[in-house]
Design an enzyme around this catalytic site. Structure first.
Site, mmCIF file in Angstrom:
data_model
loop_
_atom_site.group_PDB
_atom_site.id
_atom_site.type_symbol
_atom_site.label_atom_id
_atom_site.label_comp_id
_atom_site.label_asym_id
_atom_site.label_seq_id
_atom_site.Cartn_x
_atom_site.Cartn_y
_atom_site.Cartn_z
ATOM 1 N N LEU A 108 0.978 -1.538 -0.692
ATOM 2 C CA LEU A 108 -0.503 0.238 -0.090
ATOM 3 C C LEU A 108 0.805 1.726 0.194
ATOM 4 O O LEU A 108 2.645 0.573 1.087
ATOM 5 C CB LEU A 108 -0.933 0.096 0.944
ATOM 6 C CG LEU A 108 -2.293 -0.998 1.494
ATOM 7 C CD1 LEU A 108 -3.066 -0.890 2.823
ATOM 8 C CD2 LEU A 108 -3.186 -0.641 0.819
ATOM 9 N N ASP A 109 0.316 2.298 -0.667
ATOM 10 C CA ASP A 109 1.292 3.869 -0.415
ATOM 11 C C ASP A 109 1.174 4.009 0.790
ATOM 12 O O ASP A 109 0.216 3.911 1.574
ATOM 13 C CB ASP A 109 0.331 4.759 -1.515
ATOM 14 C CG ASP A 109 0.412 4.006 -2.897
ATOM 15 O OD1 ASP A 109 1.372 3.434 -3.061
ATOM 16 O OD2 ASP A 109 -0.685 4.651 -3.843
ATOM 17 N N LYS A 110 2.392 4.849 0.905
ATOM 18 C CA LYS A 110 2.670 5.152 2.546
ATOM 19 C C LYS A 110 1.841 6.473 3.275
ATOM 20 O O LYS A 110 1.468 6.035 3.675
ATOM 21 C CB LYS A 110 3.740 6.261 2.283
ATOM 22 C CG LYS A 110 4.535 6.927 3.739
ATOM 23 C CD LYS A 110 6.015 6.819 3.546
ATOM 24 C CE LYS A 110 6.189 7.788 4.615
ATOM 25 N NZ LYS A 110 7.560 8.865 4.801
ATOM 26 N N HIS A 242 0.215 2.904 -8.125
ATOM 27 C CA HIS A 242 -1.493 4.606 -8.110
ATOM 28 C C HIS A 242 -2.109 4.249 -8.110
ATOM 29 O O HIS A 242 -2.566 5.341 -8.801
ATOM 30 C CB HIS A 242 0.005 5.731 -7.810
ATOM 31 C CG HIS A 242 0.797 5.849 -7.422
ATOM 32 N ND1 HIS A 242 1.317 5.510 -5.861
ATOM 33 C CD2 HIS A 242 2.084 6.388 -7.147
ATOM 34 C CE1 HIS A 242 1.888 5.753 -5.438
ATOM 35 N NE2 HIS A 242 2.639 6.762 -5.908
#
Length: 300
Positions: A108-110, A242
């Site tokens: 998962l993105d930050k 993304h």
């Protein structure tokens, strides 16, 4: 010929069950210090069964630790990697001695919150994140801008987001502030009659999305929506860089909050606060394995 799913590379097993790196393990094998069932191992890529084979290093037996499966509600600001010198990782959240042997099933993105599976079961992770297997993931997004039925149709048709190929058909559903699906409200009022799922999508996916939103979202999630913003649920079966954010950007929106709610049959426990985790239940693990073993493999 179908390979036994319990088989794995010798060097991968030994590096996972010891403090040695993969390169250090290879040196041990090259030096003739590793035995499998009484026979000196010659190749690091040799396949072994950790549950039934006897593996020795320098005469000392190496046994497989039990498999661990944790559901984590990943908070914002934490990296979905096993190690980073500059930032906190998801493993830093796990207060258990076995934490460093775990790895996340995908990333998962930050700045993205939500469901992350942490495990030492490499085969399950491979089946869940392999691009060719198309396991469905469901997200909740707060989007700057007004999303409409036309935008839902654009998600359903796939879109160009700057990759080599367009995205696969995805489902986007707008949510009302009280959590209901706007498309169903429109349908009841006689609008949106053209909204339907294509043959490329599993039947009942929208209903599952609706159920997951009702079970996993909190009042705090809904309260993130402000004036001029939209609440949306998104289901997709690939993991381009993304991707959710880029798909909304393509239709003129901007994601300001993103939370993953489900991976296949595994649904985020609403009782887990950001940063909290718990072991998977026997039922969750059984259903996840059943899905991972039966999902149809498609060419990318």
């Amino acid at each position: 010929m179908q390979q036994n799913d319990s088989m794995m590379r010798l060097d991968r097993f030994l590096s996972g069950e010891s403090e040695m790196t993969r390169s250090e393990v290879k040196k041990k094998i090259k030096s003739g210090l590793v035995e499998v069932n009484g026979i000196t191992a010659l190749r690091p890529e040799q396949k072994i069964n950790p549950s039934s084979d006897e593996i020795l290093i320098g005469g000392k037996q190496v046994k497989a630790a039990g498999m661990v499966y944790l559901m984590l509600n990943k908070p914002q600001g934490v990296l979905s990697v096993t190690e980073d010198r500059r930032a906190r990782t998801v493993l830093d959240l796990i207060a258990q001695p076995y934490a460093r042997k775990l790895f996340p099933a995908g990333r998962l993105d930050k700045d993205t919150e939500g469901l992350l599976l942490l495990t030492n079961d490499g085969m399950l992770v491979h089946r869940l994140i392999s691009p060719s297997r198309h396991v469905w993931k469901i997200y909740f997004a707060v989007v700057e801008g007004e999303m409409t039925k036309a935008h839902e149709d654009m998600f359903l048709g796939g879109m160009e987001i700057g990759e080599k190929h367009p995205t696969l058909p995805a489902v986007m559903r707008r949510l009302s502030i009280d959590g209901d699906f706007l498309w169903s409200i429109e349908k009841e009022s006689g609008e949106g009659a053209g909204q339907r799922e294509t043959e490329a999508l599993p039947s009942g996916l929208s209903l599952r999305m609706r159920q997951i939103c009702s079970e996993s979202l909190t009042l705090g999630d809904y309260s993130r929506c402000g004036e001029g913003q939209s609440l949306c649920a998104v289901a997709l079966r690939e993991g381009k860089f993304h991707q959710v954010k880029r798909m909304f950007e393509t239709v003129g929106g901007k994601v300001i909050f993103l939370k993953r709610l489900a991976i296949g049959s595994l649904t985020l426990d609403r009782e887990l606060a950001p940063g909290a985790y718990r072991p998977l239940t026997a039922r969750e693990l059984r259903e996840l394995y059943e899905e991972a073993n039966t999902v149809r493999v498609e060419e990318p």
